[in-house]
Design an enzyme around this catalytic site. Structure first.
Site, PDB file in Angstrom:
ATOM      1  N   HIS A 269       0.860  -1.194   0.000  1.00 31.92           N
ATOM      2  CA  HIS A 269       0.000   0.000   0.000  1.00 31.92           C
ATOM      3  C   HIS A 269       0.893   1.241   0.000  1.00 31.92           C
ATOM      4  O   HIS A 269       1.696   1.395  -0.896  1.00 31.92           O
ATOM      5  CB  HIS A 269      -0.939  -0.083   1.209  1.00 31.92           C
ATOM      6  CG  HIS A 269      -2.055   0.908   1.250  1.00 31.92           C
ATOM      7  ND1 HIS A 269      -2.427   1.698   0.208  1.00 31.92           N
ATOM      8  CD2 HIS A 269      -2.911   1.224   2.260  1.00 31.92           C
ATOM      9  CE1 HIS A 269      -3.452   2.454   0.553  1.00 31.92           C
ATOM     10  NE2 HIS A 269      -3.758   2.198   1.803  1.00 31.92           N
ATOM     11  N   HIS A 308      -2.484  -2.149  -9.688  1.00 30.40           N
ATOM     12  CA  HIS A 308      -3.481  -1.508  -8.822  1.00 30.40           C
ATOM     13  C   HIS A 308      -4.754  -2.345  -8.827  1.00 30.40           C
ATOM     14  O   HIS A 308      -5.125  -2.921  -9.836  1.00 30.40           O
ATOM     15  CB  HIS A 308      -3.800  -0.096  -9.344  1.00 30.40           C
ATOM     16  CG  HIS A 308      -4.394   0.779  -8.303  1.00 30.40           C
ATOM     17  ND1 HIS A 308      -5.739   0.751  -8.006  1.00 30.40           N
ATOM     18  CD2 HIS A 308      -3.826   1.670  -7.460  1.00 30.40           C
ATOM     19  CE1 HIS A 308      -5.969   1.616  -7.018  1.00 30.40           C
ATOM     20  NE2 HIS A 308      -4.827   2.182  -6.680  1.00 30.40           N
ATOM     21  N   ASP A 364       2.660   5.481  -6.700  1.00 34.74           N
ATOM     22  CA  ASP A 364       3.918   5.348  -5.946  1.00 34.74           C
ATOM     23  C   ASP A 364       5.142   5.214  -6.826  1.00 34.74           C
ATOM     24  O   ASP A 364       6.267   5.251  -6.315  1.00 34.74           O
ATOM     25  CB  ASP A 364       3.824   4.118  -5.021  1.00 34.74           C
ATOM     26  CG  ASP A 364       2.820   4.358  -3.907  1.00 34.74           C
ATOM     27  OD1 ASP A 364       1.922   3.519  -3.730  1.00 34.74           O
ATOM     28  OD2 ASP A 364       2.900   5.419  -3.269  1.00 34.74           O
TER      29      ASP A 364
HETATM   30  C1  SDX Z   1      -1.504   2.203  -3.328  1.00 39.01           C
HETATM   31  O1  SDX Z   1      -6.217   0.753  -3.332  1.00 39.01           O
HETATM   32  C2  SDX Z   1      -5.740   1.936  -3.503  1.00 39.01           C
HETATM   33  O2  SDX Z   1      -6.448   2.818  -3.977  1.00 39.01           O
HETATM   34  C3  SDX Z   1      -4.295   2.155  -3.089  1.00 39.01           C
HETATM   35  C4  SDX Z   1      -3.667   3.481  -3.455  1.00 39.01           C
HETATM   36  C5  SDX Z   1      -4.290   4.629  -2.690  1.00 39.01           C
HETATM   37  O3  SDX Z   1      -4.197   5.767  -3.184  1.00 39.01           O
HETATM   38  O4  SDX Z   1      -4.788   4.403  -1.541  1.00 39.01           O
HETATM   39  O5  SDX Z   1      -3.797   3.696  -4.843  1.00 39.01           O
HETATM   40  C6  SDX Z   1      -2.179   3.506  -3.080  1.00 39.01           C
HETATM   41  O6  SDX Z   1      -1.433   1.377  -2.451  1.00 39.01           O
HETATM   42  C7  SDX Z   1      -0.986   1.929  -4.729  1.00 39.01           C
HETATM   43  C8  SDX Z   1      -0.402   0.481  -4.868  1.00 39.01           C
HETATM   44  C9  SDX Z   1       1.026   0.477  -4.300  1.00 39.01           C
HETATM   45  N1  SDX Z   1       1.533  -0.904  -4.252  1.00 39.01           N
HETATM   46  C10 SDX Z   1       2.464  -1.334  -5.078  1.00 39.01           C
HETATM   47  O7  SDX Z   1       2.938  -0.684  -6.011  1.00 39.01           O
HETATM   48  C11 SDX Z   1       2.980  -2.739  -4.742  1.00 39.01           C
HETATM   49  C12 SDX Z   1       3.056  -3.559  -6.034  1.00 39.01           C
HETATM   50  N2  SDX Z   1       1.716  -3.774  -6.527  1.00 39.01           N
HETATM   51  C13 SDX Z   1       1.083  -5.058  -6.193  1.00 39.01           C
HETATM   52  O8  SDX Z   1       1.429  -5.587  -4.961  1.00 39.01           O
HETATM   53  C14 SDX Z   1      -0.394  -5.103  -6.582  1.00 39.01           C
HETATM   54  O9  SDX Z   1      -0.486  -4.612  -7.851  1.00 39.01           O
HETATM   55  C15 SDX Z   1      -1.410  -4.398  -5.700  1.00 39.01           C
HETATM   56  C16 SDX Z   1      -1.287  -4.785  -4.279  1.00 39.01           C
HETATM   57  C17 SDX Z   1      -1.294  -2.928  -5.829  1.00 39.01           C
HETATM   58  C18 SDX Z   1      -2.795  -4.834  -6.215  1.00 39.01           C
HETATM   59  O10 SDX Z   1      -2.891  -6.177  -5.976  1.00 39.01           O
HETATM   60  P1  SDX Z   1      -4.231  -7.009  -6.391  1.00 39.01           P
HETATM   61  O11 SDX Z   1      -5.276  -6.115  -6.913  1.00 39.01           O
HETATM   62  O12 SDX Z   1      -4.581  -7.909  -5.243  1.00 39.01           O
HETATM   63  O13 SDX Z   1      -3.726  -7.814  -7.613  1.00 39.01           O
HETATM   64  P2  SDX Z   1      -3.012  -9.234  -7.537  1.00 39.01           P
HETATM   65  O14 SDX Z   1      -1.934  -9.227  -6.490  1.00 39.01           O
HETATM   66  O15 SDX Z   1      -4.074 -10.270  -7.455  1.00 39.01           O
HETATM   67  O16 SDX Z   1      -2.263  -9.289  -8.967  1.00 39.01           O
HETATM   68  C19 SDX Z   1      -2.895  -9.823 -10.113  1.00 39.01           C
HETATM   69  C20 SDX Z   1      -1.746 -10.456 -10.917  1.00 39.01           C
HETATM   70  C21 SDX Z   1      -0.961 -11.496 -10.133  1.00 39.01           C
HETATM   71  O17 SDX Z   1      -0.358 -12.342 -11.082  1.00 39.01           O
HETATM   72  P3  SDX Z   1      -0.994 -13.854 -11.319  1.00 39.01           P
HETATM   73  O18 SDX Z   1      -1.154 -14.465  -9.930  1.00 39.01           O
HETATM   74  O19 SDX Z   1      -2.307 -13.574 -11.992  1.00 39.01           O
HETATM   75  O20 SDX Z   1       0.009 -14.561 -12.186  1.00 39.01           O
HETATM   76  O21 SDX Z   1      -0.788  -9.430 -11.261  1.00 39.01           O
HETATM   77  C22 SDX Z   1       0.460  -9.726 -10.625  1.00 39.01           C
HETATM   78  C23 SDX Z   1       0.163 -10.699  -9.487  1.00 39.01           C
HETATM   79  O22 SDX Z   1       1.311 -11.510  -9.229  1.00 39.01           O
HETATM   80  N3  SDX Z   1       0.980  -8.463 -10.109  1.00 39.01           N
HETATM   81  C24 SDX Z   1       2.250  -8.097 -10.181  1.00 39.01           C
HETATM   82  C25 SDX Z   1       2.283  -6.807  -9.612  1.00 39.01           C
HETATM   83  N4  SDX Z   1       1.061  -6.461  -9.220  1.00 39.01           N
HETATM   84  C26 SDX Z   1       0.248  -7.494  -9.528  1.00 39.01           C
HETATM   85  N5  SDX Z   1       3.357  -8.720 -10.674  1.00 39.01           N
HETATM   86  C27 SDX Z   1       4.514  -8.030 -10.577  1.00 39.01           C
HETATM   87  N6  SDX Z   1       4.627  -6.796 -10.049  1.00 39.01           N
HETATM   88  C28 SDX Z   1       3.545  -6.160  -9.552  1.00 39.01           C
HETATM   89  N7  SDX Z   1       3.655  -4.952  -9.041  1.00 39.01           N
END
Ligand code: SDX
Length: 434
Positions: A269, A308, A364
């Site tokens: 997050h 996201h 971010d």
């Molecule tokens: C913020 O919710 C909000 O509004 C948050 C925010 C706010 O203003 O409050 O916008 C702020 O928190 C932004 C996000 C910051 N986090 C990151 O940058 C961390 C990296 N991102 C991931 O951890 C992920 O994208 C999330 C946590 C942001 C979202 O996760 P989801 O929606 O639960 O998606 P998921 O983990 O189920 O991913 C779907 C697929 C998966 O692959 P498969 O299992 O289908 O093979 O996408 C992949 C994930 O492994 N994936 C990534 C990835 N993000 C998702 N693979 C590599 N790198 C990534 N960053």
């Protein structure tokens, strides 16, 4: 599409059919609960880890269209607010639901300016932390501690009392954030300077040294103000959900917001901006990007700052921050990590792994580059995010308090453990151990 907004569900276990009303694109979980309900059996529930497809509230604070990359605060597009408004005006908009008149704005700015001081005991509390304490740990603790200085805050049904706590928290967050920074640097805490604007005062508390009065660079103060606007709210994100869930027990707002700060601290997050900087430094050069991307695709790690839950397109805030980079770097000089970030983005956006999963830069990905150029260490990045998000948390909390539909948050579960085991007292169990 017909006007018949209902869902007909047939329970094949019994042959029974049910008509469920569809309202605002949702069905009520309570209506599902009627399906299969008998004297001995509970009705159906919804299983949704992480609430990926569950609406927890009605809200008029923020609108997001993830597919189109749209973000609006109280109906105003983020692009217009970032370009033409100020953080305190946006905070007023989020909290009160409309833009202030001049008199309302000036009163709001005056109230916040004159509530920036914190009780001296909070300073002693902060001085009890280790020299290398993470500023987010200090922030979440000190905001929670504020609940003990304002016991009247527990009277959440009184709008006047609520307004006082909202003003106090927006006003004091920069002071607490700056002091956690000064603590980590082993420097004396700087008191608020009420002659300065909100972000100028924050810069003063962060960076003032022996000069009699801090002279903030207006271009940096403006860039910081824009960054705070961009972080001010984001509908039901993880930390807002934490504020609402804790707030649903009718606890005071300081305790609820400290829960939000704790949730924001996590690397998935708000902690992602700190993780992005560390990731870029670890990559070190453009030549190392292909190997890093392979590691991500192999599941060794995530590309921090990408992806996201809602945005399946470019995060509109990332676009604005990218532009703000230019303004800041004009003053500070270009952050050498920018080139790696831009190349990383270019390669990722052309790679099937990221395209298929609709992974784009989020808020971010670039924010840390600006923060570092502004002389913030990575540990402070999420503190800046928390300061920006405070009016959003408080607007959502106020909406929760006034929402007659809301109840204490208490989800169901699917039980997977043992049942009805016979307890054997310890003496007997141990006597039989070999
Ligand atoms: C913020 O919710 C909000 O509004 C948050 C925010 C706010 O203003 O409050 O916008 C702020 O928190 C932004 C996000 C910051 N986090 C990151 O940058 C961390 C990296 N991102 C991931 O951890 C992920 O994208 C999330 C946590 C942001 C979202 O996760 P989801 O929606 O639960 O998606 P998921 O983990 O189920 O991913 C779907 C697929 C998966 O692959 P498969 O299992 O289908 O093979 O996408 C992949 C994930 O492994 N994936 C990534 C990835 N993000 C998702 N693979 C590599 N790198 C990534 N960053």
């Amino acid at each position: 599409m017909t006007e018949n907004h209902t869902l007909t569900v047939r329970d094949n276990r019994t042959g029974e059919e049910y008509e469920l009303p569809i309202t605002d694109g949702t069905i009520r979980a309570g209506d599902l609960g009627k399906i299969g309900k008998t004297e001995d059996e509970p009705g159906l529930a919804v299983y949704d880890p992480g609430f990926t497809n569950t609406a927890s509230t009605r809200s008029s604070v923020t609108f997001i269209d993830g597919d189109k990359g749209i973000l609006e605060y109280r109906g105003y597009p983020i692009e217009q607010l970032a370009e033409k408004s100020t953080f305190l005006e946006v905070a007023y908009l989020l909290i009160h639901g409309e833009l202030p008149t001049k008199e309302q704005h000036d009163q709001w700015v005056h109230e916040i300016t004159f509530h920036t001081f914190v009780h001296e005991n909070v300073k002693s509390l902060m001085q009890g932390f280790r020299y290398d304490a993470h500023p987010m740990g200090m922030l979440l603790s000190s905001v929670g501690a504020l609940s003990t200085f304002y016991p009247e805050a527990r009277n959440i049904s009184d709008p006047t009392v609520r307004h006082e706590q909202v003003v106090r928290m927006i006003a004091k967050m920069p002071t607490l954030g700056a002091w956690s920074f000064r603590h980590a640097q082993g420097k004396p805490y700087v008191y608020p300077d009420n002659d300065l604007s909100y972000t100028e005062n924050f810069l003063s508390m962060l960076f003032k040294m022996s000069e009699p009065k801090y002279d903030p660079d207006p271009r940096l103060a403006k860039a910081l103000d824009v960054l705070l606007i961009l972080h001010a709210d984001h509908e039901q994100n993880c930390s807002t959900n934490a504020v609402r869930s804790v707030g649903s027990s009718q606890v005071d707002p300081y305790s609820a917001v400290s829960a939000g700060i704790a949730a924001l601290y996590g690397p998935l997050h708000g902690g992602a901006n700190e993780a992005v900087l560390k990731m870029l430094k670890r990559i070190g050069s453009k030549e190392n990007i292909p190997a890093f991307i392979e590691g991500v695709k192999n599941g060794d790690e995530k590309l921090m700052g990408f992806g996201h839950r809602v945005y399946k397109n470019y995060d509109p805030r990332a676009t604005i921050i990218k532009k703000a980079c230019d303004d800041v770097f004009e003053v500070t000089g270009v952050n050498p990590l920018l080139e790696i970030a831009q190349e990383l983005e270019k390669i990722a956006l052309e790679d099937e792994y990221f395209v298929k999963r609709k992974l784009y830069p989020n808020v971010d990905f670039y924010s840390g580059l600006i923060y570092e150029a502004l002389q913030f260490p990575p540990e402070m990045f999420t503190v800046l995010f928390a300061i920006g998000r405070t009016p959003g948390w408080l607007a959502q909390w106020s909406e929760l308090v006034d929402d007659k539909e809301q109840k204490i948050a208490r989800p169901k579960q699917i039980y997977t453990g043992d049942r009805r085991l016979e307890f054997v007292p310890a003496a007997e169990r141990w006597a039989n151990e070999s």
